[in-house]
Design a protein around this motif. Sequence first.
Motif, PDB file in Angstrom:
ATOM      1  N   LEU A   1      64.474  -3.097  62.485  1.00 49.60           N
ATOM      2  CA  LEU A   1      65.892  -2.818  62.253  1.00 49.60           C
ATOM      3  C   LEU A   1      66.782  -4.056  62.185  1.00 49.60           C
ATOM      4  O   LEU A   1      67.856  -4.004  61.608  1.00 49.60           O
ATOM      5  N   SER A   2      66.371  -5.148  62.784  1.00 46.22           N
ATOM      6  CA  SER A   2      67.247  -6.322  62.878  1.00 46.22           C
ATOM      7  C   SER A   2      66.516  -7.570  62.395  1.00 46.22           C
ATOM      8  O   SER A   2      65.279  -7.593  62.316  1.00 46.22           O
ATOM      9  N   PRO A   3      67.267  -8.632  62.068  1.00 43.44           N
ATOM     10  CA  PRO A   3      66.617  -9.899  61.696  1.00 43.44           C
ATOM     11  C   PRO A   3      65.648 -10.389  62.774  1.00 43.44           C
ATOM     12  O   PRO A   3      64.615 -10.965  62.460  1.00 43.44           O
ATOM     13  N   PHE A   4      65.993 -10.127  64.047  1.00 44.93           N
ATOM     14  CA  PHE A   4      65.119 -10.519  65.145  1.00 44.93           C
ATOM     15  C   PHE A   4      63.779  -9.802  65.050  1.00 44.93           C
ATOM     16  O   PHE A   4      62.703 -10.427  65.109  1.00 44.93           O
ATOM     17  N   GLU A   5      63.802  -8.480  64.904  1.00 44.55           N
ATOM     18  CA  GLU A   5      62.556  -7.711  64.824  1.00 44.55           C
ATOM     19  C   GLU A   5      61.745  -8.103  63.595  1.00 44.55           C
ATOM     20  O   GLU A   5      60.523  -8.234  63.660  1.00 44.55           O
ATOM     21  N   LYS A   6      62.441  -8.289  62.472  1.00 41.29           N
ATOM     22  CA  LYS A   6      61.744  -8.669  61.242  1.00 41.29           C
ATOM     23  C   LYS A   6      61.107 -10.050  61.377  1.00 41.29           C
ATOM     24  O   LYS A   6      59.977 -10.273  60.942  1.00 41.29           O
ATOM     25  N   ALA A   7      61.852 -10.986  62.001  1.00 42.00           N
ATOM     26  CA  ALA A   7      61.334 -12.344  62.177  1.00 42.00           C
ATOM     27  C   ALA A   7      60.116 -12.351  63.099  1.00 42.00           C
ATOM     28  O   ALA A   7      59.107 -13.006  62.808  1.00 42.00           O
ATOM     29  N   LEU A   8      60.197 -11.607  64.204  1.00 40.88           N
ATOM     30  CA  LEU A   8      59.087 -11.566  65.162  1.00 40.88           C
ATOM     31  C   LEU A   8      57.861 -10.918  64.534  1.00 40.88           C
ATOM     32  O   LEU A   8      56.741 -11.449  64.644  1.00 40.88           O
ATOM     33  N   PHE A   9      58.060  -9.789  63.870  1.00 35.65           N
ATOM     34  CA  PHE A   9      56.937  -9.082  63.245  1.00 35.65           C
ATOM     35  C   PHE A   9      56.264  -9.946  62.177  1.00 35.65           C
ATOM     36  O   PHE A   9      55.043 -10.103  62.163  1.00 35.65           O
ATOM     37  N   GLU A  10      57.066 -10.518  61.275  1.00 35.52           N
ATOM     38  CA  GLU A  10      56.504 -11.322  60.185  1.00 35.52           C
ATOM     39  C   GLU A  10      55.815 -12.573  60.712  1.00 35.52           C
ATOM     40  O   GLU A  10      54.792 -12.996  60.176  1.00 35.52           O
TER      41      GLU A  10
ATOM     42  N   ARG B   1      58.269 -14.843  53.084  1.00 37.81           N
ATOM     43  CA  ARG B   1      58.968 -13.703  53.679  1.00 37.81           C
ATOM     44  C   ARG B   1      59.325 -14.001  55.138  1.00 37.81           C
ATOM     45  O   ARG B   1      60.442 -13.768  55.592  1.00 37.81           O
ATOM     46  N   CYS B   2      58.349 -14.530  55.876  1.00 35.81           N
ATOM     47  CA  CYS B   2      58.569 -14.885  57.276  1.00 35.81           C
ATOM     48  C   CYS B   2      59.623 -15.983  57.393  1.00 35.81           C
ATOM     49  O   CYS B   2      60.494 -15.930  58.265  1.00 35.81           O
ATOM     50  N   SER B   3      59.557 -16.975  56.518  1.00 32.86           N
ATOM     51  CA  SER B   3      60.513 -18.076  56.539  1.00 32.86           C
ATOM     52  C   SER B   3      61.947 -17.576  56.371  1.00 32.86           C
ATOM     53  O   SER B   3      62.870 -18.004  57.075  1.00 32.86           O
ATOM     54  N   ILE B   4      62.147 -16.639  55.444  1.00 30.54           N
ATOM     55  CA  ILE B   4      63.490 -16.082  55.183  1.00 30.54           C
ATOM     56  C   ILE B   4      64.041 -15.398  56.422  1.00 30.54           C
ATOM     57  O   ILE B   4      65.182 -15.623  56.829  1.00 30.54           O
TER      58      ILE B   4
ATOM     59  N   TYR C   1      67.399 -14.974  61.332  1.00 31.07           N
ATOM     60  CA  TYR C   1      67.447 -14.698  62.769  1.00 31.07           C
ATOM     61  C   TYR C   1      68.078 -15.858  63.523  1.00 31.07           C
ATOM     62  O   TYR C   1      68.991 -15.659  64.344  1.00 31.07           O
ATOM     63  N   ILE C   2      67.632 -17.073  63.246  1.00 36.76           N
ATOM     64  CA  ILE C   2      68.151 -18.258  63.939  1.00 36.76           C
ATOM     65  C   ILE C   2      69.621 -18.492  63.613  1.00 36.76           C
ATOM     66  O   ILE C   2      70.430 -18.817  64.492  1.00 36.76           O
ATOM     67  N   GLU C   3      70.001 -18.279  62.341  1.00 38.02           N
ATOM     68  CA  GLU C   3      71.397 -18.476  61.927  1.00 38.02           C
ATOM     69  C   GLU C   3      72.334 -17.482  62.599  1.00 38.02           C
ATOM     70  O   GLU C   3      73.511 -17.785  62.859  1.00 38.02           O
ATOM     71  N   ASN C   4      71.834 -16.284  62.887  1.00 39.48           N
ATOM     72  CA  ASN C   4      72.659 -15.236  63.505  1.00 39.48           C
ATOM     73  C   ASN C   4      72.817 -15.399  65.017  1.00 39.48           C
ATOM     74  O   ASN C   4      73.660 -14.750  65.629  1.00 39.48           O
ATOM     75  N   ARG C   5      72.007 -16.263  65.612  1.00 35.90           N
ATOM     76  CA  ARG C   5      72.074 -16.431  67.057  1.00 35.90           C
ATOM     77  C   ARG C   5      73.277 -17.280  67.470  1.00 35.90           C
ATOM     78  O   ARG C   5      73.640 -18.237  66.794  1.00 35.90           O
ATOM     79  N   THR C   6      73.851 -16.911  68.614  1.00 35.70           N
ATOM     80  CA  THR C   6      75.006 -17.659  69.138  1.00 35.70           C
ATOM     81  C   THR C   6      74.691 -18.347  70.463  1.00 35.70           C
ATOM     82  O   THR C   6      75.554 -18.997  71.046  1.00 35.70           O
ATOM     83  N   ASP C   7      73.465 -18.184  70.934  1.00 39.74           N
ATOM     84  CA  ASP C   7      73.082 -18.795  72.215  1.00 39.74           C
ATOM     85  C   ASP C   7      72.652 -20.241  72.003  1.00 39.74           C
ATOM     86  O   ASP C   7      72.476 -20.705  70.866  1.00 39.74           O
ATOM     87  N   SER C   8      72.466 -20.945  73.103  1.00 38.54           N
ATOM     88  CA  SER C   8      72.053 -22.346  73.040  1.00 38.54           C
ATOM     89  C   SER C   8      70.628 -22.544  73.548  1.00 38.54           C
ATOM     90  O   SER C   8      70.210 -23.662  73.838  1.00 38.54           O
TER      91      SER C   8
ATOM     92  N   LEU D   1      62.181 -20.209  70.525  1.00 29.54           N
ATOM     93  CA  LEU D   1      62.208 -19.612  69.192  1.00 29.54           C
ATOM     94  C   LEU D   1      62.629 -18.151  69.257  1.00 29.54           C
ATOM     95  O   LEU D   1      63.476 -17.709  68.479  1.00 29.54           O
ATOM     96  N   PHE D   2      62.065 -17.397  70.189  1.00 26.71           N
ATOM     97  CA  PHE D   2      62.420 -15.994  70.336  1.00 26.71           C
ATOM     98  C   PHE D   2      63.004 -15.750  71.727  1.00 26.71           C
ATOM     99  O   PHE D   2      62.386 -16.098  72.736  1.00 26.71           O
ATOM    100  N   VAL D   3      64.194 -15.161  71.751  1.00 27.30           N
ATOM    101  CA  VAL D   3      64.879 -14.897  73.020  1.00 27.30           C
ATOM    102  C   VAL D   3      65.229 -13.418  73.141  1.00 27.30           C
ATOM    103  O   VAL D   3      65.249 -12.689  72.156  1.00 27.30           O
TER     104      VAL D   3
END
Length: 279
Positions: free
Chosen positions: A121-130, A174-177, A182-189, A193-195
């Motif tokens: 459902l989210s860039p995070f889930e897609k990034a982790l799965f891919e 696909r994974c790179s995209i 996912y990284i661009e959407n993150r606001t944490d510091s 790689l995955f939080v």
Amino acid sequence: MILSEAWQLYKADKQIQGYSSQTLKAYKIQSALFIKHLGNVEIEEITTETIKLYLGEVASDLKASSLCHRIRFIKSLFRWAQEEKYITFNPSTAIKEPKLESKIPKFLTEEEIELLREACLSPFEKALFEFMYSTGCRIGEIVNLDQSSINFSEQSVIVFGKGKKEREVYFNTRCSIWLKRYIENRTDSEKALFVTVRAPHRMSIAQMRYVIKQISRRANINKCIHPHQLRHSYATTLINNGAPLEVIQNLMGHEKSETTRIYAYLSGQLRRELYNKYF
């Protein structure tokens, strides 16, 4: 030296050697079971017969793979004790592991992979799965990665596998995209790689497993899906596309070629094509 003292020294030595926390956690359980059964006796007093009687009593309640794990710990402990000269004779030398049935790893079909993709459902889930699927990494290798580990220009990353062995793995476009989104959407510091979504911090193995479980539930696949199946599926895809076993062994970080060779049995499609070609 009593068993509990031997365990503490053994553990410290293996930590220095770089054993993973997961391995030591599993060995701690085996040590506790061994001490509970035999008592906190002097390690020098333990004989081959003592070990055989212990294993014989628990054998009927354990799967062959679990019994093998128990035996490996005992052999490792006594081998260490002999090397360190805490004992002169290793009573575990004559102990043999039971033969294991050759099990074919469970993998996912192309259709199941696509259903899982759709269920993210989210860039995070897609990034982790891919990332899991396109790199074939072990989950324990992924949790330790930092954002800085990713080489987007080469679509590669250096991971540290079992025994802290370093290897380079690759991911597809696909994974790179999805990683970039996912990284661009993150606001944490956080450097990981995955939080976690809430109060961002480095994800644990259990948390990653939970995410994959949630995705599989949404996909309505009537199968118990876990991250290691994505690794099996990665290997199967490579086999079906004609990749040599030596290449797959290197990409997956298998120490023994026998571990990789089992994936050859999964290649039903490739075997059918070869049959049609040569028969």
